[in-house]
Design a protein around this motif. Structure first.
Motif, PDB file in Angstrom:
ATOM      1  N   GLY A 262       0.834  -1.194   0.000  1.00 42.65           N
ATOM      2  CA  GLY A 262       0.000   0.000   0.000  1.00 42.65           C
ATOM      3  C   GLY A 262       0.866   1.240   0.000  1.00 42.65           C
ATOM      4  N   ASN A 263       0.600   2.138   0.950  1.00 44.75           N
ATOM      5  CA  ASN A 263       1.423   3.347   1.030  1.00 44.75           C
ATOM      6  C   ASN A 263       2.456   3.251   2.145  1.00 44.75           C
ATOM      7  OD1 ASN A 263      -0.254   3.552   3.244  1.00 44.75           O
ATOM      8  ND2 ASN A 263      -0.570   5.764   3.023  1.00 44.75           N
ATOM      9  N   ALA A 264       2.728   2.021   2.632  1.00 45.96           N
ATOM     10  CA  ALA A 264       3.700   1.814   3.701  1.00 45.96           C
ATOM     11  C   ALA A 264       4.780   0.854   3.239  1.00 45.96           C
ATOM     12  CB  ALA A 264       3.005   1.274   4.949  1.00 45.96           C
ATOM     13  N   PHE A 265       5.872   0.804   4.015  1.00 46.74           N
ATOM     14  CA  PHE A 265       6.962  -0.142   3.776  1.00 46.74           C
ATOM     15  C   PHE A 265       7.097  -0.985   5.040  1.00 46.74           C
ATOM     16  CE2 PHE A 265       7.600   3.649   1.292  1.00 46.74           C
ATOM     17  CZ  PHE A 265       7.944   3.182   0.035  1.00 46.74           C
ATOM     18  N   VAL A 266       6.999  -2.308   4.894  1.00 39.59           N
ATOM     19  CA  VAL A 266       6.864  -3.157   6.079  1.00 39.59           C
ATOM     20  C   VAL A 266       7.787  -4.362   6.038  1.00 39.59           C
ATOM     21  CG1 VAL A 266       4.426  -2.505   6.267  1.00 39.59           C
ATOM     22  CG2 VAL A 266       5.040  -4.629   5.117  1.00 39.59           C
TER      23      VAL A 266
ATOM     24  N   ASN B 290       0.814  -9.975  16.676  1.00 34.82           N
ATOM     25  CA  ASN B 290       1.588  -9.699  15.470  1.00 34.82           C
ATOM     26  C   ASN B 290       2.611  -8.601  15.746  1.00 34.82           C
ATOM     27  OD1 ASN B 290      -0.120 -11.113  13.107  1.00 34.82           O
ATOM     28  ND2 ASN B 290      -1.522 -10.229  14.603  1.00 34.82           N
ATOM     29  N   VAL B 291       3.766  -8.730  15.113  1.00 34.99           N
ATOM     30  CA  VAL B 291       4.809  -7.701  15.167  1.00 34.99           C
ATOM     31  C   VAL B 291       5.137  -7.265  13.750  1.00 34.99           C
ATOM     32  CG1 VAL B 291       7.235  -7.233  15.682  1.00 34.99           C
ATOM     33  CG2 VAL B 291       5.828  -8.466  17.336  1.00 34.99           C
ATOM     34  N   TYR B 292       5.148  -5.954  13.519  1.00 36.16           N
ATOM     35  CA  TYR B 292       5.528  -5.385  12.224  1.00 36.16           C
ATOM     36  C   TYR B 292       6.514  -4.254  12.435  1.00 36.16           C
ATOM     37  CZ  TYR B 292       1.528  -7.829  10.230  1.00 36.16           C
ATOM     38  OH  TYR B 292       0.650  -8.799   9.843  1.00 36.16           O
ATOM     39  N   PHE B 293       7.436  -4.124  11.501  1.00 35.72           N
ATOM     40  CA  PHE B 293       8.295  -2.948  11.417  1.00 35.72           C
ATOM     41  C   PHE B 293       7.826  -2.156  10.203  1.00 35.72           C
ATOM     42  CE2 PHE B 293      10.882  -6.374  13.262  1.00 35.72           C
ATOM     43  CZ  PHE B 293      11.179  -5.808  14.495  1.00 35.72           C
ATOM     44  N   ILE B 294       7.505  -0.877  10.412  1.00 35.57           N
ATOM     45  CA  ILE B 294       6.865  -0.079   9.362  1.00 35.57           C
ATOM     46  C   ILE B 294       7.519   1.299   9.297  1.00 35.57           C
ATOM     47  CG2 ILE B 294       4.679   0.869   8.509  1.00 35.57           C
ATOM     48  CD1 ILE B 294       3.214  -1.165  10.223  1.00 35.57           C
ATOM     49  N   HIS B 295       7.708   1.787   8.082  1.00 29.85           N
ATOM     50  CA  HIS B 295       8.066   3.200   7.922  1.00 29.85           C
ATOM     51  C   HIS B 295       7.303   3.763   6.721  1.00 29.85           C
ATOM     52  CE1 HIS B 295      10.670   3.212   4.311  1.00 29.85           C
ATOM     53  NE2 HIS B 295      11.091   2.019   4.711  1.00 29.85           N
ATOM     54  N   CYS B 296       7.185   5.079   6.684  1.00 27.90           N
ATOM     55  CA  CYS B 296       6.398   5.757   5.646  1.00 27.90           C
ATOM     56  C   CYS B 296       7.257   6.694   4.807  1.00 27.90           C
ATOM     57  CB  CYS B 296       5.263   6.554   6.294  1.00 27.90           C
ATOM     58  SG  CYS B 296       4.174   5.585   7.350  1.00 27.90           S
TER      59      CYS B 296
END
Length: 494
Positions: free
Chosen positions: A37-41, A159-165
């Motif tokens: 989508g509009n995120a990086f995960v 759940n664990v996610y690492f996300i940046h925008c």
């Protein structure tokens, strides 16, 4: 029918593709962020955890290449949430497409800050979701996330996610590990009951083995080749269950799945399933009972068994050894289809052969063998019916449990396949247990000749009545030549 158990219909959360974890210690070795989508995960893990547990972040480091380090970045987030709170992550403006990162439209509405991830407090679990951040400074190539432990007070699927925008954060990677600990050990919650299950199954195979080997030792002079094959299946089953149990015990104690033990457990299980199918197929063909060999079918049977072993071994290794996050649903289906096709072919060939063998036994009037084969056919038919029913339930279970919310009951699905296989093995052991009458069920050339004599007796003409045979023959007085000719005629008649 056991092949359908490997089709994963588990749902995919709104920002991740299919992921299967390596263990309760989730290690990240240069994992790259992917655009969703509009995120990086990066998906850091997904496990069922009981209350009074924890998730610990250790030595988490985000790293970027030197050539992309000439600016300060927006925060890189680590987010932990329970599956019931999934709606608290992300949002949309004016009913549009759901976004994880705050967009300019949402920022204008005042609900979030542009460039940050969207999250709201949980209505059912105060203080959740948990969000932690770290940012790159100018010319900084790596930044560490502070180590911390997150206590789990509510049982659920986490759940664990690492996300940046930040679109400018190219080639960024994450290293380190997270440790997930349940009250009873490191086993994921959905796998924890299987440790005790394999312990009970190991005991069940030991008891079956004791019974079988005692019978084998008592009547070893009467053992037929089929019983040797059953002995091999029981031995492989004992080894498989023992290796699975030790695999889970070590996994539970260390948090890292022991690759060697897992490979041995998978291999013994695959060999057992292959040999079991071949034994059932050979029994269905009447091997050792109505025919001494398989004749020209031997190479075809071995080819089918070898192909099934290779396909099953690959599938089981992909499912159980290491992480398989690189495989999409279609790729996994690619491994499932060959096993499914071969299983269906086994079932078709087995019942076709059984029908022919039953007809042959009935035609030869081998009643003892016919009775045991009818019982075997009934047991096999019931097993197939139960397998089809359980397969349908499994598909229903996985298709309706989109977010793995029923993870506490998921262990029952693989467990029943093991119980069903063990039950059929017990029935076969009961039908063909070594005894003083074992040779009665074995192929015998003398027995087959005897059956032919019995069959011929049924179509012999009845003997003449006694009074007819006792009547004296009345012959006219003939000359020598005539008498000689009459004897010749009589001899020809006889």
């Amino acid at each position: 029918m056991r092949w359908l158990k490997s089709i994963e219909a588990s749902g995919i959360l709104f920002l991740v593709s299919l992921y299967v974890t390596e263990g309760s210690v989730h290690a990240y070795s240069g994992e790259k962020f992917l655009s969703k989508g509009n995120a990086f995960v990066v998906h850091g893990g997904s496990e069922g955890i009981y209350s009074d547990s924890f998730i610990r972040f250790e030595k988490i480091v985000f790293r970027r290449p030197k050539e992309y380090s000439n600016f300060s970045s927006d925060p890189i987030h680590a987010i932990v949430f329970e599956v019931d709170d999934r709606e608290a992550i992300g949002g949309s403006a004016y009913g549009g497409q759901r976004a994880v990162c705050c967009t300019s439209d949402l920022a204008k509405l005042g609900v979030c800050t542009q460039g940050q991830i969207i999250h709201r407090p949980s209505a059912n679990n105060p203080g959740w979701p948990k969000v932690f951040s770290a940012s790159f400074s100018n010319d900084e190539v790596d930044v560490a996330l502070q180590s911390r432990s997150i206590p789990i007070t509510k049982t659920g699927m986490y759940n664990v996610y690492f996300i940046h925008c930040e679109p400018n954060l190219k080639e960024i990677t994450v290293e380190g590990k997270t440790i997930w600990k349940n009250p009873t050990g490191y086993l994921p919650g959905r796998m924890a009951p299987l440790m005790n299950f394999y312990g009970f199954m190991s005991l069940a195979f030991v008891l079956l083995g004791i019974f079988w080997f005692l019978q084998y030792a008592r009547f070893w002079r009467e053992v037929i080749p089929l019983q040797n094959c059953i002995t091999l299946v029981i031995t492989l089953g004992m080894l498989e269950m023992a290796f699975w149990y030790f695999d889970y015990v070590e996994f539970n104690e260390t948090g890292v799945r022991p690759t060697g033990t897992t490979v041995w457990a998978v291999t013994f299980g695959t060999v057992k399933r292959t040999v079991s199918r071949l034994v059932i197929l050979m029994v269905s063909m009447g091997y050792g009972v109505v025919r001494p060999t398989l004749g020209g079918l031997t190479s075809k049977v071995l080819l089918l068994g070898g192909t099934f072993f290779v396909a099953s071994e690959v599938l089981e290794l992909v499912e159980n050894v290491g992480a398989v996050s690189d495989f999409s649903g279609k790729a996994r289906l690619f491994f499932v289809l060959p096993v499914a096709f071969l299983d269906a072919f086994f079932v078709l060939w087995i019942f076709t052969s059984l029908s022919a063998t039953l007809n042959k036994l009935q035609a030869r009037r081998l009643l003892a063998k016919l009775d045991i084969y009818r019982k075997f056919t009934n047991a096999l038919a019931v097993t197939v019916i139960v397998s089809v029913g359980w397969t349908c339930y499994e598909l229903y279970f996985k298709s309706t449990d989109v977010y793995n919310e029923r993870w506490q009951n998921a262990w029952i699905i693989p467990a029943l396949w093991q119980v069903l296989s063990f039950s059929l093995l017990c029935i076969i052991c009961a039908l063909w247990a070594p005894s003083q009458n074992s040779m009665r069920y074995a192929y015998s050339e003398d027995g087959e000749e005897f059956d032919k004599d019995v069959t011929l007796t049924l179509i012999k003409p009845s003997p003449l009545p006694k009074d007819v045979r006792s009547q004296p023959e009345v012959r006219p007085t003939l000359g020598n030549n005539d008498l000689s000719n009459g004897d010749d005629v009589e001899d020809k008649t006889e």
